[in-house]
Design a protein around this motif. Structure first.
Motif, short mmCIF file in Angstrom:
data_model
loop_
_atom_site.label_atom_id
_atom_site.label_comp_id
_atom_site.label_asym_id
_atom_site.label_seq_id
_atom_site.Cartn_x
_atom_site.Cartn_y
_atom_site.Cartn_z
N ASP A 46 0.82 -1.20 0.00
CA ASP A 46 0.00 0.00 0.00
C ASP A 46 0.86 1.26 0.00
OD1 ASP A 46 -2.31 -1.55 2.30
OD2 ASP A 46 -2.46 -1.36 0.12
N LEU A 47 0.35 2.29 -0.65
CA LEU A 47 1.03 3.59 -0.66
C LEU A 47 0.86 4.26 0.70
CD1 LEU A 47 2.49 5.82 -2.27
CD2 LEU A 47 0.22 6.67 -2.92
N VAL A 48 1.97 4.72 1.25
CA VAL A 48 1.96 5.40 2.55
C VAL A 48 2.02 6.91 2.36
CG1 VAL A 48 3.23 5.73 4.71
CG2 VAL A 48 3.05 3.45 3.70
N ALA A 49 2.95 7.36 1.51
CA ALA A 49 3.13 8.80 1.33
C ALA A 49 3.83 9.04 0.01
CB ALA A 49 3.95 9.40 2.47
N THR A 50 3.57 10.21 -0.57
CA THR A 50 4.20 10.57 -1.83
C THR A 50 4.59 12.04 -1.80
OG1 THR A 50 3.96 10.52 -4.24
CG2 THR A 50 2.03 11.14 -2.96
N ILE A 51 5.66 12.37 -2.51
CA ILE A 51 6.11 13.75 -2.60
C ILE A 51 6.53 14.03 -4.03
CG2 ILE A 51 8.47 13.14 -1.83
CD1 ILE A 51 8.53 15.92 -0.44
N THR A 52 6.05 15.16 -4.56
CA THR A 52 6.38 15.52 -5.94
C THR A 52 7.75 16.22 -5.98
OG1 THR A 52 5.41 17.72 -5.80
CG2 THR A 52 3.93 15.89 -6.38
N SER A 53 8.21 16.48 -7.19
CA SER A 53 9.49 17.19 -7.33
C SER A 53 9.40 18.59 -6.76
CB SER A 53 9.89 17.25 -8.80
OG SER A 53 8.88 17.87 -9.58
N GLY A 54 8.21 19.15 -6.71
CA GLY A 54 8.03 20.49 -6.16
C GLY A 54 7.78 20.51 -4.67
N GLY A 55 7.67 19.33 -4.07
CA GLY A 55 7.50 19.26 -2.63
C GLY A 55 6.09 19.06 -2.13
N SER A 56 5.12 18.90 -3.03
CA SER A 56 3.76 18.63 -2.59
C SER A 56 3.67 17.20 -2.06
CB SER A 56 2.79 18.81 -3.75
OG SER A 56 2.79 20.16 -4.19
N THR A 57 2.90 17.03 -1.00
CA THR A 57 2.84 15.72 -0.33
C THR A 57 1.40 15.24 -0.19
OG1 THR A 57 2.77 16.78 1.84
CG2 THR A 57 4.94 16.18 0.98
N LYS A 58 1.28 13.92 -0.14
CA LYS A 58 0.00 13.27 0.17
C LYS A 58 0.29 12.08 1.07
CE LYS A 58 -2.68 14.54 -3.94
NZ LYS A 58 -3.45 14.03 -5.11
N TYR A 59 -0.69 11.75 1.92
CA TYR A 59 -0.52 10.68 2.88
C TYR A 59 -1.74 9.76 2.90
CZ TYR A 59 3.20 13.65 4.72
OH TYR A 59 4.33 14.42 4.86
N ALA A 60 -1.49 8.51 3.23
CA ALA A 60 -2.59 7.61 3.53
C ALA A 60 -3.27 8.08 4.81
CB ALA A 60 -2.07 6.18 3.70
N ASP A 61 -4.57 7.86 4.89
CA ASP A 61 -5.31 8.33 6.07
C ASP A 61 -4.75 7.74 7.36
OD1 ASP A 61 -8.60 8.42 4.45
OD2 ASP A 61 -6.97 9.88 4.52
N SER A 62 -4.26 6.52 7.28
CA SER A 62 -3.80 5.82 8.47
C SER A 62 -2.54 6.42 9.08
CB SER A 62 -3.54 4.34 8.15
OG SER A 62 -2.57 4.23 7.13
N VAL A 63 -1.81 7.26 8.32
CA VAL A 63 -0.56 7.82 8.83
C VAL A 63 -0.59 9.34 8.93
CG1 VAL A 63 0.69 5.85 7.87
CG2 VAL A 63 0.64 8.03 6.61
N LYS A 64 -1.65 9.95 8.49
CA LYS A 64 -1.74 11.42 8.54
C LYS A 64 -1.55 11.92 9.96
CE LYS A 64 -4.67 12.42 4.53
NZ LYS A 64 -6.03 12.82 4.08
N GLY A 65 -0.71 12.94 10.08
CA GLY A 65 -0.45 13.52 11.39
C GLY A 65 0.64 12.81 12.17
N ARG A 66 1.06 11.64 11.70
CA ARG A 66 2.12 10.88 12.39
C ARG A 66 3.38 10.74 11.56
NH1 ARG A 66 1.44 5.69 13.56
NH2 ARG A 66 0.03 5.26 11.82
N PHE A 67 3.23 10.65 10.25
CA PHE A 67 4.38 10.47 9.35
C PHE A 67 4.58 11.74 8.53
CE2 PHE A 67 4.10 5.55 8.72
CZ PHE A 67 4.09 5.38 10.10
N THR A 68 5.84 12.01 8.21
CA THR A 68 6.19 13.14 7.36
C THR A 68 7.17 12.69 6.29
OG1 THR A 68 5.88 14.71 9.19
CG2 THR A 68 7.12 15.47 7.27
N ILE A 69 6.82 12.93 5.04
CA ILE A 69 7.72 12.62 3.93
C ILE A 69 8.43 13.90 3.51
CG2 ILE A 69 5.94 12.95 2.15
CD1 ILE A 69 7.26 10.64 0.58
N SER A 70 9.71 13.79 3.18
CA SER A 70 10.47 14.94 2.72
C SER A 70 11.54 14.44 1.74
CB SER A 70 11.12 15.69 3.88
OG SER A 70 12.01 14.85 4.59
N ARG A 71 12.17 15.34 1.04
CA ARG A 71 13.20 14.95 0.09
C ARG A 71 14.28 16.00 0.03
NH1 ARG A 71 10.33 14.44 -5.68
NH2 ARG A 71 12.47 14.54 -6.52
N ASP A 72 15.48 15.54 -0.30
CA ASP A 72 16.62 16.41 -0.53
C ASP A 72 17.02 16.20 -1.98
OD1 ASP A 72 19.17 17.55 -0.79
OD2 ASP A 72 19.67 17.16 1.30
#
Length: 120
Positions: A46-72
């Motif tokens: 299952d998809l947990v989180a995604t981040i675009t090249s511009g930094g936009s993020t989306k999360y599965a409902d089950s992890v919202k508020g607990r997980f944070t995706i980021s990229r360098d």
């Protein structure tokens, strides 16, 4: 050739935190979206989180508020900061990235997976 290498998994008590990393290497022109998936025993991936090249993020409902995706982007690396972990977060976590490489060909790549185990 492109490779994704994950790190940071392990065993943690419920309520604890872990930070996963996934570094891409090889012939890379750019990276589009980068994602974290997870697969528990006997269940689908299952998809947990995604981040675009511009930094936009989306999360599965089950992890919202607990997980944070980021990229360098300079390091071609994506992170997943996991907090307030629950036993139901136990799974193998995989990173996925859509990478533009040699001759501007675009492919989706997977990491090898890293085990996260949350004890109650």
């Amino acid at each position: 050739q492109v490779e994704l290498v994950e790190s940071g998994g392990g065993l943690v008590q419920a309520g604890g935190s872990l930070r996963l990393s996934c570094a891409a290497s090889g012939t890379i022109s750019s990276i589009n979206h980068m994602d974290w998936y997870r697969q528990a025993p006997g269940k689908q991936r299952d998809l947990v989180a995604t981040i675009t090249s511009g930094g936009s993020t989306k999360y599965a409902d089950s992890v919202k508020g607990r997980f944070t995706i980021s990229r360098d982007n300079a390091k071609n690396t994506v992170y997943l900061q996991m907090s307030r972990l629950k036993p139901e977060d136990t799974a193998v976590y995989y990173c996925n990235a859509e990478i533009v490489g040699h001759l501007s060909l675009t492919y989706s790549y997977w990491g090898q997976g890293t085990q996260v185990t949350v004890s109650s």
